[in-house]
Scaffold this motif. Structure first.
Motif, PDB file in Angstrom:
ATOM      1  N   LEU A   1      11.605  16.218  32.532  1.00 52.36           N
ATOM      2  CA  LEU A   1      12.409  16.026  31.335  1.00 52.36           C
ATOM      3  C   LEU A   1      13.551  15.057  31.629  1.00 52.36           C
ATOM      4  N   ASP A   2      13.909  14.272  30.621  1.00 51.41           N
ATOM      5  CA  ASP A   2      15.038  13.351  30.784  1.00 51.41           C
ATOM      6  C   ASP A   2      16.350  14.065  30.456  1.00 51.41           C
TER       7      ASP A   2
ATOM      8  N   LYS B   1      13.912  15.679  26.772  1.00 53.70           N
ATOM      9  CA  LYS B   1      12.640  15.184  26.260  1.00 53.70           C
ATOM     10  C   LYS B   1      11.729  14.795  27.416  1.00 53.70           C
TER      11      LYS B   1
ATOM     12  N   ASN C   1      10.676  27.233  20.683  1.00 57.03           N
ATOM     13  CA  ASN C   1      11.519  26.063  20.945  1.00 57.03           C
ATOM     14  C   ASN C   1      12.199  26.121  22.311  1.00 57.03           C
TER      15      ASN C   1
ATOM     16  N   PRO D   1       9.792  21.007  25.396  1.00 64.90           N
ATOM     17  CA  PRO D   1      10.629  19.818  25.494  1.00 64.90           C
ATOM     18  C   PRO D   1      11.268  19.529  24.130  1.00 64.90           C
ATOM     19  N   ALA D   2      12.431  18.915  24.132  1.00 60.39           N
ATOM     20  CA  ALA D   2      13.153  18.675  22.883  1.00 60.39           C
ATOM     21  C   ALA D   2      12.341  17.845  21.892  1.00 60.39           C
ATOM     22  N   ASP D   3      11.406  17.044  22.406  1.00 58.98           N
ATOM     23  CA  ASP D   3      10.553  16.239  21.519  1.00 58.98           C
ATOM     24  C   ASP D   3       9.828  17.091  20.489  1.00 58.98           C
TER      25      ASP D   3
ATOM     26  N   ASP E   1      10.641  20.423  19.494  1.00 59.20           N
ATOM     27  CA  ASP E   1      11.373  21.499  18.828  1.00 59.20           C
ATOM     28  C   ASP E   1      11.259  21.361  17.317  1.00 59.20           C
TER      29      ASP E   1
ATOM     30  N   GLU F   1       2.938  19.089  22.650  1.00 54.09           N
ATOM     31  CA  GLU F   1       3.176  19.155  24.091  1.00 54.09           C
ATOM     32  C   GLU F   1       1.867  19.172  24.858  1.00 54.09           C
TER      33      GLU F   1
END
Length: 395
Positions: free
Chosen positions: A313-314, A318, A345, A349-351, A353, A367
């Motif tokens: 994850l960055d 994400k 969630n 990854p936040a991508d 949510d 994902e």
């Protein structure tokens, strides 16, 4: 409807309504038993270790083209490591169900995520066991609670399971108090019954939990695991079984006695506890290096990494740039089965949510698709129905 070989696909659209779902069989034209086996498949674990990487990879993939493992059963919908959770995962279409193995005082293998059981059972509500509460060194961490190895099987059977993360899975708490702690044999018996009922083989993917910890107490897990597999005619190359561990020495020992595929689990931090005890300075990061994976291939058939070891994850949470883990593992002849794919969630990854509420369901389909694009060979999921549906969409 998209046909999904060897699995049962839920017709009901809502995962929440899974208890009332109808499951329709979608069988492939050839079963795993009749599919031609790779010519280089080994007749025993030692011979398997000598295979060329390409042949070894083919041998490790012999059961399924893409492996879906019901992580602790269908733990997104039932309290984990209960017969109800395992059965639901199988009915949703899992290829394998995953029992984590610990032991009782009388050396019976049972299924719990950890030997400490205050978070997954009602043991704290049993005054007769109040004096069993202890603080122990669990892989170098002082841990207080009740431990399976301080109870006989008969005593453990008086306890009832409960949801481990009720704040995230409040709906699972409906089932608190309804299920016992299963023995490993009960799980095997369940897979036999469901295999007959569903018309397809339901595999088991047991994990030896804290093997050094139990060995230090004179309650080694491995001899009982071997006995159970032998007793049930499951210690053979074509059995639908994988055996996994976060430690290394026990897998190397098992490689000499088991004929089923072995999987080296890894984590994004830390090191195998047997390395720590022995003074070996290598970490999990070393194990998933190209060199480390080539060594894994000398005693195991696959690697089970934390999913962020494949796609980190960055800073924004994400998905970042994929690592070379999958490529290097395949070059070494290993299959790759990452963990754990969950719909909430808080685990995504936040991508993917759906909103800012941690317990709300997000885009697990997205994902899974991202990881399949990198080339994984299977995955562990708490939400078997979604993983199966995602595989159907990928065909």
């Amino acid at each position: 409807m998209i046909s999904v070989p060897r699995r049962f696909v839920a017709v009901a659209a809502s995962a929440v309504a899974v208890g009332a779902s109808v499951f329709v069989p979608q069988l492939s034209s050839s079963s795993p038993q009749t599919t031609a086996q790779p010519a280089a498949q080994a007749s025993n674990a030692q011979a398997s270790a000598e295979l060329a990487p390409a042949a070894r990879l083919a041998a490790a993939k012999k059961h399924d083209d893409f492996v879906i493992v019901g992580h602790r059963g269908a733990s997104g919908y039932r309290p984990e490591h209960t017969l109800a959770s395992y059965e639901l995962a199988a009915r949703m279409g899992a290829d394998y169900i995953e029992p984590d193995l610990v032991t009782t005082k009388d050396h019976v293998l049972v299924t719990r995520h950890e030997p400490e059981i205050s978070g997954t059972t009602d043991v704290a509500a049993h005054p007769e066991f109040a004096d069993r509460k202890k603080t122990k060194n669990l892989d170098g961490v002082a841990t207080t609670g009740w431990f399976t190895e301080d109870f006989t099987l008969k005593e453990l059977k008086t306890l009832r399971a409960k949801e481990r993360i009720p704040a995230v899975r409040q709906h699972n708490t409906v089932f608190d108090g309804h299920y016992q702690i299963p023995t490993f044999q009960e799980v095997i018996d369940l897979t036999k019954r469901l295999s007959r009922e569903l018309g397809r083989p339901i595999g088991i993917y047991p994990e030896t939990k804290h093997p050094t910890y139990f060995r230090q107490q004179g309650l080694a897990l491995e001899p009982e695991l071997i006995k159970a597999l032998n007793r049930n005619n499951l210690n053979r190359p074509d059995a639908k079984v994988f055996v996994q561990s976060f430690e290394v020495a026990n897998l190397k020992a098992l490689d000499k006695q088991l004929r089923v595929p072995l999987v080296q689990l890894t984590s994004s931090a830390g090191a195998p506890y047997d390395f720590v005890v022995s003074g070996d300075k290598r970490t999990y990061a070393d194990i998933v290096s190209a060199k480390g994976l080539r060594e894994v291939a000398t005693y195991a058939d696959g690697v089970g990494p934390s999913k962020d070891q494949i796609i980190p994850l960055d800073a924004a949470g994400k998905l970042g740039k994929p690592t070379d883990l999958v490529r290097d593992a395949h070059r070494a002849g290993l299959v790759v089965h990452p963990y754990t794919f969950r719909v909430e969630n808080t685990f995504l990854p936040a991508d993917f949510d759906s909103d800012a509420v941690p317990s709300d369901s997000g885009n697990l389909f997205g994902e899974i698709a991202a990881y399949r694009k990198v080339g994984i060979d299977g995955l562990f999921s708490d939400n078997t129905d979604i993983a199966v549906a995602a595989e159907a969409e990928s065909r």
